[in-house]
Design a protein around this motif. Structure first.
Motif, PDB file in Angstrom:
ATOM      1  N   LYS A  48       0.816  -1.208   0.000  1.00 20.92           N
ATOM      2  CA  LYS A  48       0.000   0.000   0.000  1.00 20.92           C
ATOM      3  C   LYS A  48       0.858   1.271   0.000  1.00 20.92           C
ATOM      4  N   SER A  51       1.781   1.509  -3.661  1.00 21.34           N
ATOM      5  CA  SER A  51       0.591   1.766  -4.484  1.00 21.34           C
ATOM      6  C   SER A  51       0.066   3.174  -4.290  1.00 21.34           C
ATOM      7  N   ALA A  84     -12.668   0.685   2.667  1.00 20.86           N
ATOM      8  CA  ALA A  84     -11.316   0.131   2.547  1.00 20.86           C
ATOM      9  C   ALA A  84     -10.692  -0.017   3.929  1.00 20.86           C
ATOM     10  N   ASP A 148     -10.513  -3.783  -1.804  1.00 15.79           N
ATOM     11  CA  ASP A 148      -9.129  -3.302  -1.842  1.00 15.79           C
ATOM     12  C   ASP A 148      -8.488  -3.339  -0.460  1.00 15.79           C
ATOM     13  N   GLY A 152      -7.070  -6.600  -2.589  1.00 15.26           N
ATOM     14  CA  GLY A 152      -6.587  -5.480  -3.380  1.00 15.26           C
ATOM     15  C   GLY A 152      -6.261  -5.675  -4.837  1.00 15.26           C
ATOM     16  N   THR A 155      -8.010  -3.953  -8.251  1.00 16.99           N
ATOM     17  CA  THR A 155      -8.945  -2.886  -7.869  1.00 16.99           C
ATOM     18  C   THR A 155      -9.082  -1.832  -8.960  1.00 16.99           C
ATOM     19  N   ASN A 182      -9.057   5.045  -6.152  1.00 19.22           N
ATOM     20  CA  ASN A 182      -8.055   4.075  -5.711  1.00 19.22           C
ATOM     21  C   ASN A 182      -7.060   4.701  -4.733  1.00 19.22           C
ATOM     22  N   THR A 185      -8.668   4.439  -1.361  1.00 16.38           N
ATOM     23  CA  THR A 185      -8.648   3.089  -0.790  1.00 16.38           C
ATOM     24  C   THR A 185      -7.257   2.736  -0.289  1.00 16.38           C
ATOM     25  N   ASN A 186      -6.239   3.118  -1.058  1.00 18.52           N
ATOM     26  CA  ASN A 186      -4.870   2.826  -0.628  1.00 18.52           C
ATOM     27  C   ASN A 186      -4.522   3.565   0.662  1.00 18.52           C
TER      28      ASN A 186
END
Length: 252
Positions: A48, A51, A84, A148, A152, A155, A182, A185-186
């Protein structure tokens, strides 16, 4: 050597993710195969870091060039952040194996639909407004955000196809909106997992630098070549992800 290998994987993941989503299917298996005895929550938490950095870079680059439609993107972002975080908390409590086994079948349906609808995502014609748009966005953010957080990979691809199919975006605008959601969510998953000590920061930061470099290349290609290019890359990426996820879930 392990850090160098994972930096290359993170670069490729950032490039793929910036164009068509699905970079996590490169990054996550690479990390799991390199450190098979480490806690899955720690490995996911570490990915994460990378990402989030790459997605932030891609989202910022898209936002400077492509109009973000906040009527759908905003509610999806809020719901995605909340769910998330709930998904990341769930990850610390249960195994993610059932999701791993289901993923290739979900991706296969997604690919079949995209290939069958040859004009899907080639024209930008937003199809929802008002309350229907907000409700669809909230449901999108909640479901994909939870996924996610708890697992994950893929996604970005799921978000893109929803923005194309449900909201009527072309692939370029869908890619831009999916990066924004996204990113939320990360960030949510990273905050939760970091608070529980499930992040290897040294490795995560090395991978983050590589992921950002890849996302720079990928977003530049997408913006230069437009929606039809993104659609083609999307089909190739999802096809590869089906093979990879099926192998990891059932044969490895």
């Amino acid at each position: 050597m392990e850090f160098a290998f994972l930096a290359v994987a993170a670069f490729l993941a950032g490039l793929i993710d910036a164009v068509a989503g699905g970079g996590g299917l490169v990054q996550v298996p690479a990390l799991f195969s390199t450190y098979p005895n480490m806690s899955p929550a720690t490995l996911i938490g570490t990915t994460k870091v990378a990402s989030m950095a790459g997605t932030f870079n891609a989202a910022a680059r898209y936002a400077r060039t492509v109009k973000i439609y906040w009527g759908a993107t905003g509610p999806a972002l809020v719901a995605a952040f909340v769910f998330a975080m709930a998904g990341a908390w769930t990850l610390t409590m249960i195994p993610a194996e059932p999701l791993r086994k289901a993923l290739p079948f979900v991706l296969l349906v997604l690919l079949a639909y995209t290939v069958a609808k040859k004009d899907l995502g080639t024209e930008h014609a937003p199809s929802l407004t008002g309350g229907r748009e907000r409700l669809a966005a909230l449901l999108t953010g909640a479901s994909i955000g939870f996924y996610d957080g708890v697992f994950g990979p893929g996604t970005g691809s799921f978000l893109m196809i929803v923005f194309v199919r449900v909201f009527g975006y072309d692939f370029l605008h869908a890619s831009a909106s999916s990066k924004v959601v996204n990113l939320a969510t990360n960030l949510a998953a990273l905050l939760l997992l970091a608070s529980k000590g499930h992040v290897w920061w040294q490795l995560g930061l090395v991978m983050a630098v590589a992921n950002v470099a890849g996302s720079q290349v990928g977003s530049k290609l997408a913006l230069r070549h437009g929606s039809r290019f993104v659609r083609k890359v999307f089909i190739v990426v999802v096809s590869a992800l089906i093979v990879k996820t099926a192998y990891d879930a059932f044969l490895r």
